[in-house]
Design a protein around this motif. Sequence first.
Motif, PDB file in Angstrom:
ATOM      1  N   VAL A   1       0.859  -1.190   0.000  1.00 24.03           N
ATOM      2  CA  VAL A   1       0.000   0.000   0.000  1.00 24.03           C
ATOM      3  C   VAL A   1       0.890   1.232   0.000  1.00 24.03           C
ATOM      4  O   VAL A   1       1.713   1.410   0.906  1.00 24.03           O
ATOM      5  CB  VAL A   1      -0.921  -0.001   1.241  1.00 24.03           C
ATOM      6  CG1 VAL A   1      -1.668   1.321   1.370  1.00 24.03           C
ATOM      7  CG2 VAL A   1      -1.898  -1.170   1.174  1.00 24.03           C
ATOM      8  N   GLY A   2       0.764   2.066  -1.025  1.00 23.68           N
ATOM      9  CA  GLY A   2       1.584   3.267  -1.152  1.00 23.68           C
ATOM     10  C   GLY A   2       0.857   4.494  -0.629  1.00 23.68           C
ATOM     11  O   GLY A   2      -0.209   4.858  -1.143  1.00 23.68           O
ATOM     12  N   ILE A   3       1.401   5.125   0.391  1.00 28.53           N
ATOM     13  CA  ILE A   3       0.763   6.302   1.000  1.00 28.53           C
ATOM     14  C   ILE A   3       1.190   7.565   0.264  1.00 28.53           C
ATOM     15  O   ILE A   3       2.375   7.843   0.087  1.00 28.53           O
ATOM     16  CB  ILE A   3       1.133   6.402   2.494  1.00 28.53           C
ATOM     17  CG1 ILE A   3       0.676   5.147   3.244  1.00 28.53           C
ATOM     18  CG2 ILE A   3       0.524   7.669   3.105  1.00 28.53           C
ATOM     19  CD1 ILE A   3      -0.824   4.891   3.204  1.00 28.53           C
ATOM     20  N   GLY A   4       0.191   8.340  -0.161  1.00 25.36           N
ATOM     21  CA  GLY A   4       0.436   9.565  -0.912  1.00 25.36           C
ATOM     22  C   GLY A   4       0.771  10.749  -0.030  1.00 25.36           C
ATOM     23  O   GLY A   4       0.728  10.666   1.203  1.00 25.36           O
ATOM     24  N   TYR A   5       1.092  11.865  -0.672  1.00 25.04           N
ATOM     25  CA  TYR A   5       1.588  13.041   0.049  1.00 25.04           C
ATOM     26  C   TYR A   5       0.629  14.227   0.015  1.00 25.04           C
ATOM     27  O   TYR A   5       0.955  15.298   0.528  1.00 25.04           O
ATOM     28  CB  TYR A   5       2.908  13.520  -0.578  1.00 25.04           C
ATOM     29  CG  TYR A   5       4.035  12.520  -0.631  1.00 25.04           C
ATOM     30  CD1 TYR A   5       4.001  11.332   0.090  1.00 25.04           C
ATOM     31  CD2 TYR A   5       5.149  12.789  -1.412  1.00 25.04           C
ATOM     32  CE1 TYR A   5       5.039  10.425   0.022  1.00 25.04           C
ATOM     33  CE2 TYR A   5       6.211  11.890  -1.481  1.00 25.04           C
ATOM     34  CZ  TYR A   5       6.150  10.712  -0.770  1.00 25.04           C
ATOM     35  OH  TYR A   5       7.186   9.824  -0.848  1.00 25.04           O
ATOM     36  N   TRP A   6      -0.527  14.092  -0.595  1.00 25.21           N
ATOM     37  CA  TRP A   6      -1.387  15.257  -0.783  1.00 25.21           C
ATOM     38  C   TRP A   6      -2.530  15.255   0.231  1.00 25.21           C
ATOM     39  O   TRP A   6      -2.810  14.251   0.878  1.00 25.21           O
ATOM     40  CB  TRP A   6      -1.899  15.311  -2.221  1.00 25.21           C
ATOM     41  CG  TRP A   6      -2.894  14.253  -2.587  1.00 25.21           C
ATOM     42  CD1 TRP A   6      -4.248  14.377  -2.658  1.00 25.21           C
ATOM     43  CD2 TRP A   6      -2.608  12.882  -2.948  1.00 25.21           C
ATOM     44  NE1 TRP A   6      -4.819  13.189  -3.041  1.00 25.21           N
ATOM     45  CE2 TRP A   6      -3.848  12.268  -3.228  1.00 25.21           C
ATOM     46  CE3 TRP A   6      -1.435  12.136  -3.069  1.00 25.21           C
ATOM     47  CZ2 TRP A   6      -3.937  10.929  -3.608  1.00 25.21           C
ATOM     48  CZ3 TRP A   6      -1.519  10.805  -3.442  1.00 25.21           C
ATOM     49  CH2 TRP A   6      -2.747  10.209  -3.712  1.00 25.21           C
TER      50      TRP A   6
ATOM     51  N   HIS B   1      -0.365   4.255  10.522  1.00 23.60           N
ATOM     52  CA  HIS B   1      -1.637   3.541  10.641  1.00 23.60           C
ATOM     53  C   HIS B   1      -1.654   2.346   9.703  1.00 23.60           C
ATOM     54  O   HIS B   1      -2.065   1.232  10.105  1.00 23.60           O
ATOM     55  CB  HIS B   1      -2.817   4.465  10.331  1.00 23.60           C
ATOM     56  CG  HIS B   1      -4.141   3.760  10.433  1.00 23.60           C
ATOM     57  ND1 HIS B   1      -4.795   3.571  11.629  1.00 23.60           N
ATOM     58  CD2 HIS B   1      -4.901   3.151   9.491  1.00 23.60           C
ATOM     59  CE1 HIS B   1      -5.908   2.892  11.425  1.00 23.60           C
ATOM     60  NE2 HIS B   1      -5.996   2.616  10.127  1.00 23.60           N
ATOM     61  N   ALA B   2      -1.225   2.558   8.457  1.00 22.95           N
ATOM     62  CA  ALA B   2      -1.189   1.445   7.501  1.00 22.95           C
ATOM     63  C   ALA B   2      -0.295   0.319   8.006  1.00 22.95           C
ATOM     64  O   ALA B   2      -0.633  -0.864   7.883  1.00 22.95           O
ATOM     65  CB  ALA B   2      -0.715   1.945   6.135  1.00 22.95           C
ATOM     66  N   VAL B   3       0.844   0.671   8.595  1.00 23.87           N
ATOM     67  CA  VAL B   3       1.749  -0.339   9.156  1.00 23.87           C
ATOM     68  C   VAL B   3       1.060  -1.103  10.287  1.00 23.87           C
ATOM     69  O   VAL B   3       1.203  -2.330  10.398  1.00 23.87           O
ATOM     70  CB  VAL B   3       3.054   0.314   9.657  1.00 23.87           C
ATOM     71  CG1 VAL B   3       3.854  -0.646  10.530  1.00 23.87           C
ATOM     72  CG2 VAL B   3       3.898   0.791   8.477  1.00 23.87           C
TER      73      VAL B   3
ATOM     74  N   HIS C   1       4.448  -4.290   4.224  1.00 22.53           N
ATOM     75  CA  HIS C   1       3.457  -4.086   3.160  1.00 22.53           C
ATOM     76  C   HIS C   1       3.029  -2.630   2.981  1.00 22.53           C
ATOM     77  O   HIS C   1       1.964  -2.368   2.431  1.00 22.53           O
ATOM     78  CB  HIS C   1       2.234  -4.973   3.431  1.00 22.53           C
ATOM     79  CG  HIS C   1       2.589  -6.421   3.511  1.00 22.53           C
ATOM     80  ND1 HIS C   1       2.908  -7.182   2.412  1.00 22.53           N
ATOM     81  CD2 HIS C   1       2.760  -7.235   4.594  1.00 22.53           C
ATOM     82  CE1 HIS C   1       3.219  -8.405   2.794  1.00 22.53           C
ATOM     83  NE2 HIS C   1       3.137  -8.466   4.110  1.00 22.53           N
ATOM     84  N   VAL C   2       3.877  -1.705   3.408  1.00 28.23           N
ATOM     85  CA  VAL C   2       3.579  -0.279   3.281  1.00 28.23           C
ATOM     86  C   VAL C   2       4.762   0.403   2.619  1.00 28.23           C
ATOM     87  O   VAL C   2       5.924   0.106   2.930  1.00 28.23           O
ATOM     88  CB  VAL C   2       3.286   0.362   4.651  1.00 28.23           C
ATOM     89  CG1 VAL C   2       2.971   1.851   4.503  1.00 28.23           C
ATOM     90  CG2 VAL C   2       2.130  -0.357   5.344  1.00 28.23           C
TER      91      VAL C   2
ATOM     92  N   THR D   1       8.834  -1.979  -1.658  1.00 27.93           N
ATOM     93  CA  THR D   1       8.493  -1.848  -3.077  1.00 27.93           C
ATOM     94  C   THR D   1       9.510  -2.574  -3.950  1.00 27.93           C
ATOM     95  O   THR D   1       9.141  -3.282  -4.900  1.00 27.93           O
ATOM     96  CB  THR D   1       8.416  -0.361  -3.466  1.00 27.93           C
ATOM     97  OG1 THR D   1       7.389   0.268  -2.688  1.00 27.93           O
ATOM     98  CG2 THR D   1       8.098  -0.193  -4.943  1.00 27.93           C
ATOM     99  N   LEU D   2      10.795  -2.420  -3.633  1.00 27.60           N
ATOM    100  CA  LEU D   2      11.821  -3.118  -4.403  1.00 27.60           C
ATOM    101  C   LEU D   2      11.657  -4.632  -4.299  1.00 27.60           C
ATOM    102  O   LEU D   2      11.800  -5.359  -5.290  1.00 27.60           O
ATOM    103  CB  LEU D   2      13.209  -2.699  -3.932  1.00 27.60           C
ATOM    104  CG  LEU D   2      13.631  -1.280  -4.307  1.00 27.60           C
ATOM    105  CD1 LEU D   2      14.944  -0.928  -3.611  1.00 27.60           C
ATOM    106  CD2 LEU D   2      13.775  -1.131  -5.819  1.00 27.60           C
ATOM    107  N   ARG D   3      11.354  -5.113  -3.098  1.00 29.64           N
ATOM    108  CA  ARG D   3      11.133  -6.557  -2.920  1.00 29.64           C
ATOM    109  C   ARG D   3       9.963  -7.022  -3.784  1.00 29.64           C
ATOM    110  O   ARG D   3      10.059  -8.053  -4.481  1.00 29.64           O
ATOM    111  CB  ARG D   3      10.849  -6.873  -1.451  1.00 29.64           C
ATOM    112  CG  ARG D   3      10.652  -8.368  -1.163  1.00 29.64           C
ATOM    113  CD  ARG D   3       9.883  -8.623   0.108  1.00 29.64           C
ATOM    114  NE  ARG D   3       8.473  -8.287  -0.025  1.00 29.64           N
ATOM    115  CZ  ARG D   3       7.858  -7.338   0.670  1.00 29.64           C
ATOM    116  NH1 ARG D   3       8.518  -6.620   1.566  1.00 29.64           N
ATOM    117  NH2 ARG D   3       6.568  -7.102   0.483  1.00 29.64           N
TER     118      ARG D   3
END
Length: 218
Positions: A130-135, A153-155, A162-163, A207-209
Motif C-alpha cells: 500500500v503506497g501512502i500519498g503526500y497530498w 496507521h497502515a503499518v 506491506h507499506v 516496493t523493491l522486494r
Amino acid sequence: NDNRRAVAGFLGIEGMHCAEGKIENIDRLYNAGFRMMGITHFFDNELGGSAHGVSKGGLTPFGRDCVKKMEEKRILVDLAHASPMVIDDVLDMATRPVVMSHGGVKGVCDKTRNLSDDHVKRIAETGGVVGIGYWEEAVCGTDVKAIVTSIRHAVSVAGVDHVGLGSDFDGVITAPFDTGGLAEITEELLNQGVSETDIAKIMGGNTLRLLRESLPES
C-alpha cells in the motif's frame, strides 16, 4: 558495479480505459513494456467502477478476464482509484500480489478513494504493498506529520512489510516537498520512534522486494 547508483523506472497505466474493451490490447501494452496496470482512474470503464465514478460497481466480466490476463503475464494489478466493489472483486480472485500505488487510509483520513482497514489488510495478505500519498485528500493534512500518521496507521494494520511511498508526484497534486525532500519522512519516522530497519522497508525496501518477486524477468 555500484548498484547503489542505479536509477530505474518502469511503465504503468493509470486506468485501463485504454484497453478499449479488447483483451488483446493487454498483450499489446505488455509488449510495449507496461508492467503495472490500474483498473480504473477517475471514471468507470469497461473493466469496472471507479471510486469517483457514477456506478461504483464491481468488476465486469471483461474486467475479470483482464485481471486473469494480467496475472498470467505477471503484470501488477493496481487498485488505486478503484471502487470498493472492484477492490473486493480483485482481492477475491487474486492469486498474486496486488498494490494500491498511491492513496490513503480511511482509518486516518476518511475520503472517497482511501482504503478501509479491511482492504489494507487484504492487500497485505496477497503479499502486496500500500503506497501512502503526500497530498491533502490522501492524508488529511499538508505536512510531513500527516503523511507519517497515515504510514504508521497502515503499518499497524498491514504490517511493516506491506507499506511504502505513494507520492503521486505528477505535477497536479500539492505536496509539502519535492522528491529531494524525502529525508523529511525519514526524519519524522525516526522522531516517532520507528526503527531504522522498518524505515528502510517503508522508504523503498518493500516496493523493491515486490518488484523483484513479482515482475517478469524480461
